[in-house]
Design an enzyme around this catalytic site. Structure first.
Site, PDB file in Angstrom:
ATOM      1  N   CYS A 107       0.791  -1.236   0.000  1.00  0.00           N
ATOM      2  CA  CYS A 107       0.000   0.000   0.000  1.00  0.00           C
ATOM      3  C   CYS A 107       0.819   1.280   0.000  1.00  0.00           C
ATOM      4  O   CYS A 107       0.718   2.090  -0.916  1.00  0.00           O
ATOM      5  CB  CYS A 107      -0.940   0.053   1.204  1.00  0.00           C
ATOM      6  SG  CYS A 107      -2.121  -1.296   1.261  1.00  0.00           S
ATOM      7  N   ASP A 132      -4.341   0.214  -5.583  1.00  0.00           N
ATOM      8  CA  ASP A 132      -2.914   0.379  -5.262  1.00  0.00           C
ATOM      9  C   ASP A 132      -2.076  -0.880  -5.500  1.00  0.00           C
ATOM     10  O   ASP A 132      -0.902  -0.798  -5.837  1.00  0.00           O
ATOM     11  CB  ASP A 132      -2.724   0.915  -3.833  1.00  0.00           C
ATOM     12  CG  ASP A 132      -3.417   0.074  -2.772  1.00  0.00           C
ATOM     13  OD1 ASP A 132      -4.085  -0.936  -3.115  1.00  0.00           O
ATOM     14  OD2 ASP A 132      -3.317   0.415  -1.579  1.00  0.00           O
TER      15      ASP A 132
END
Ligand SMILES: *[C@@H]1O[C@H](CO)[C@@H](O)[C@H](O)[C@H]1NC(C)=O
Ligand SMILES: *[C@@H]1O[C@H](CO)[C@@H](O)[C@H](O)[C@H]1NC(C)=O
Ligand SMILES: *[C@@H]1O[C@H](CO)[C@@H](O)[C@H](O)[C@H]1NC(C)=O
Ligand SMILES: *[C@@H]1O[C@H](CO)[C@@H](O)[C@H](O)[C@H]1NC(C)=O
Ligand SMILES: *[C@@H]1O[C@H](CO)[C@@H](O)[C@H](O)[C@H]1NC(C)=O
Ligand SMILES: *[C@@H]1O[C@H](CO)[C@@H](O)[C@H](O)[C@H]1NC(C)=O
Ligand SMILES: *[C@@H]1O[C@H](CO)[C@@H](O)[C@H](O)[C@H]1NC(C)=O
Ligand SMILES: *[C@@H]1O[C@H](CO)[C@@H](O)[C@H](O)[C@H]1NC(C)=O
Ligand SMILES: *[C@@H]1O[C@H](CO)[C@@H](O)[C@H](O)[C@H]1NC(C)=O
Length: 521
Positions: free
Chosen positions: A75, A310
């Site tokens: 992330c 992401d």
């Protein structure tokens, strides 16, 4: 009677001329931009299947990219790349900790100051953010909720990592605490509602706007809205070719997974698979809502809408129960759909595109020149036309990851997990390790589809896959290929790992590899 028709005609003519002047010479209104970023949404395991509205309203109305990748499958590093347009080795946010520069004071004083939104803001945009930003955002060691990243006017930033209930937001720098009442607190819906508040006051003649909607879905803890809790009860995690298989020819961490997985672990992957899809149904509704509002306000035809995630995800592949962080296709492939003015409906683009391409695309759409130190490539030429035959798109890129590690004792009841991270209490298998640190060259063109990776571990492990022949990456071919090919891979990888700006955008691999040492073989 005095004949005034000539004068009337003259004034009418002037009026027409004036209108023509206005319509052709006034600067066209800048487009609005809406960027929807989900968390951990894969494409390889069917992550886009529940998104019927997104696929219809963005994909079918615009472009679907079939080869969109993240350059880091975790992330915070990936989001930092999305924000800056730079590879991890150039923005310095290595992992999800403050000590690894995730929203750290160093990051705030450095890379964050040249995130894409600062350029978009300079072009006169009204800017709006709601949802997850960076995993450590809002932490007291990261400046607390008072810190509003430069360039954002309306700021609704989630403190810390994705959750759906019981969280804190920074609303324009002031803490707002949320509990667990679905109607008031469910984060995906809150993002939707705040977006509606913002859109209500936009109109055709107001300033252009940039809106970023960054949902917690479909990240853990996978809480779905009450109305979706019973959807997909008969689904289970896809049994891909690598599902519950031992990755015996792979690097240390994969070789040490429990295979076959324990039954509890198998059930857990199935449960999580269903829950992830349920959380995504709220995102699908949000996108429909936003598009309906844009349409009602007559803003839709001047708005670009970009949908991505992401990083990808795995559920049982090579017996890794659930997470991301790996070099394999399931973790690095993500969705990308774009609609907007001038984009033909239903187009499919196969060129490889990256998370680092989003920032330069947004900067260019806003009318600002893309700074030369951005590593990614603006997608604008791909959006509006087919690439001219003379110009070539990138044919390879870098994927890099710095393995995370935790001290012993972090994952009870598991023993001896020092140096490891994200360990499951069900079978104590871990998803990351200090030596799951790698750089890879992913090559993808009409004839070659390969992955070549080098690890920083005590074995200097190398993995190589011929993805055109082996899409599930079952066979590490490193000991089967011609040493010349490995040497070429290694040479190009060493260039990519230190590339900066223009050298990262250089098109294609080194043509016609020349062996460095003629005595090889
Ligand atoms: C953190 O970012 C700063 C500024 O970008 C950089 O100087 C530093 O090397 C980074 N830290 C790490 C561990 O990469
Ligand atoms: C946040 O700031 C923006 C820009 O100044 C303002 O228009 C908006 O009303 C503020 N939101 C709240 C909830 O105060
Ligand atoms: C979710 O389940 C409900 C109730 O069974 C059903 O009405 C609805 O169509 C489902 N939604 C989706 C998107 O599958
Ligand atoms: C695990 O599940 C399989 C298939 O459902 C079953 O055959 C096996 O007995 C189970 N093992 C245990 C230890 O429960
Ligand atoms: C969008 O539609 C409106 C009418 O609804 C029209 O006036 C305007 O020119 C259109 N804009 C673009 C960019 O097509
Ligand atoms: C993140 O990176 C920093 C700098 O290399 C390191 O000190 C820290 O331990 C890393 N965090 C984790 C969880 O691995
Ligand atoms: C990788 O790191 C783990 C945890 O520190 C260690 O036990 C293992 O021996 C290392 N393996 C390699 C190949 O470096
Ligand atoms: C694709 O990449 C290979 C290997 O790097 C290269 O030899 C080949 O010329 C490329 N194909 C095209 C169509 O550019
Ligand atoms: C990869 O597989 C294709 C067949 O799908 C084959 O033509 C090609 O030679 C293979 N490349 C390597 C380097 O093994």
């Amino acid at each position: 009677m005095v004949d005034t028709s000539g004068i009337m005609n003259m004034s009418r003519l002037l009026a027409v001329l004036f209108l023509l002047y206005c319509s052709c010479c006034a600067t066209p209104k800048k487009p609005n931009i809406v960027f929807i970023l989900t968390d951990d949404q894969d494409v390889v395991l069917g992550g886009m299947t529940p998104m019927t509205k997104v696929k219809k309203l963005i994909g079918s109305a615009g472009i679907t990219f079939t080869n969109m990748f993240t350059t880091n499958p975790l992330c915070c590093p990936s989001r930092s790349s999305i924000l800056t347009g730079n590879y991890v080795h150039n923005h310095g946010a290595l992992n999800n900790s403050i000590s690894g520069n995730c929203s750290s004071p160093l990051w705030q004083n450095g890379a964050e100051k040249s995130a894409f939104i600062t350029y978009v803001k300079q072009m006169g945009y009204n800017t709006f953010f709601a949802g997850k930003y960076l995993n450590q955002y809002g932490d007291k060691d990261a400046g607390g909720v008072e810190h509003i990243p430069p360039g954002w006017d309306w700021w609704n930033g989630l403190v810390h990592n994705s959750v759906y209930y019981n969280y804190k937001l920074s609303v324009n720098g002031t803490a707002e605490t949320h509990g667990h009442d679905y109607k008031k607190d469910y984060l995906t819906d809150l993002i939707n509602n705040r977006a509606q508040d913002f859109l209500t006051i936009q109109h055709e003649n107001s300033k252009p706007f940039f809106m970023m909607l960054s949902t917690p879905a479909c990240h853990a803890p996978f809480d779905s809205a009450p109305q979706f809790m019973k959807n997909y009860t008969n689904k289970r995690a896809p049994r891909t070719a690598s599902y519950n298989k031992h990755g015996s020819d792979k690097h240390w961490l994969v070789r040490h997974q429990v295979t076959p997985m324990k039954n509890d672990s198998v059930e857990n992957t199935d449960d999580i698979f269903r829950k992830r899809w349920r959380t995504l149904l709220s995102v699908d509704d949000m996108v429909e809502n936003v598009i309906n509002t844009l349409s009602k306000k007559k803003l839709l035809n001047n708005t670009y809408i970009i949908y991505s995630s992401d990083n990808g995800y795995h559920l049982g592949q090579f017996s890794m129960p659930r997470d991301k962080r790996h070099l394999y296709e399931f973790d690095i492939r993500v969705p990308l759909l774009i609609r907007g003015p001038g984009i033909p409906a239903g187009k499919v683009i196969d060129e490889p595109v990256l998370n680092i391409d989003l920032a330069p695309t947004f900067i260019e759409l806003s009318g600002h020149e893309v700074p030369s130190d951005v590593d990614g490539m603006s997608l604008i030429t791909l959006l509006h036309s087919n690439l001219p035959a003379s110009s070539r798109w990138r044919q390879d890129f870098l994927v890099e990851h710095n393995g995370e590690h935790a001290p012993d004792g972090k994952y009870p009841p598991c023993k001896n997990t020092g140096g490891l991270q994200a360990c499951s209490p069900i079978d104590c298998s871990c998803e990351d390790a200090i030596n799951n640190t790698y750089i890879c060259r992913r090559t993808l063109n009409d004839t070659v589809n390969m992955m070549y990776c080098e690890f920083s571990d005590s074995e200097s492990f190398v993995e190589m896959y011929n993805i055109s022949k082996d899409p599930d990456q079952l066979v590490n071919i490193i000991h089967q290929v011609d040493p010349h090919i490995i040497e070429e891979q290694n040479e190009r990888l060493e260039m990519l790992m230190i590339c900066q700006g223009a050298s990262c955008r250089e098109v294609g691999p080194i043509p016609n590899f020349q062996p460095l040492h003629s005595d090889v073989e």
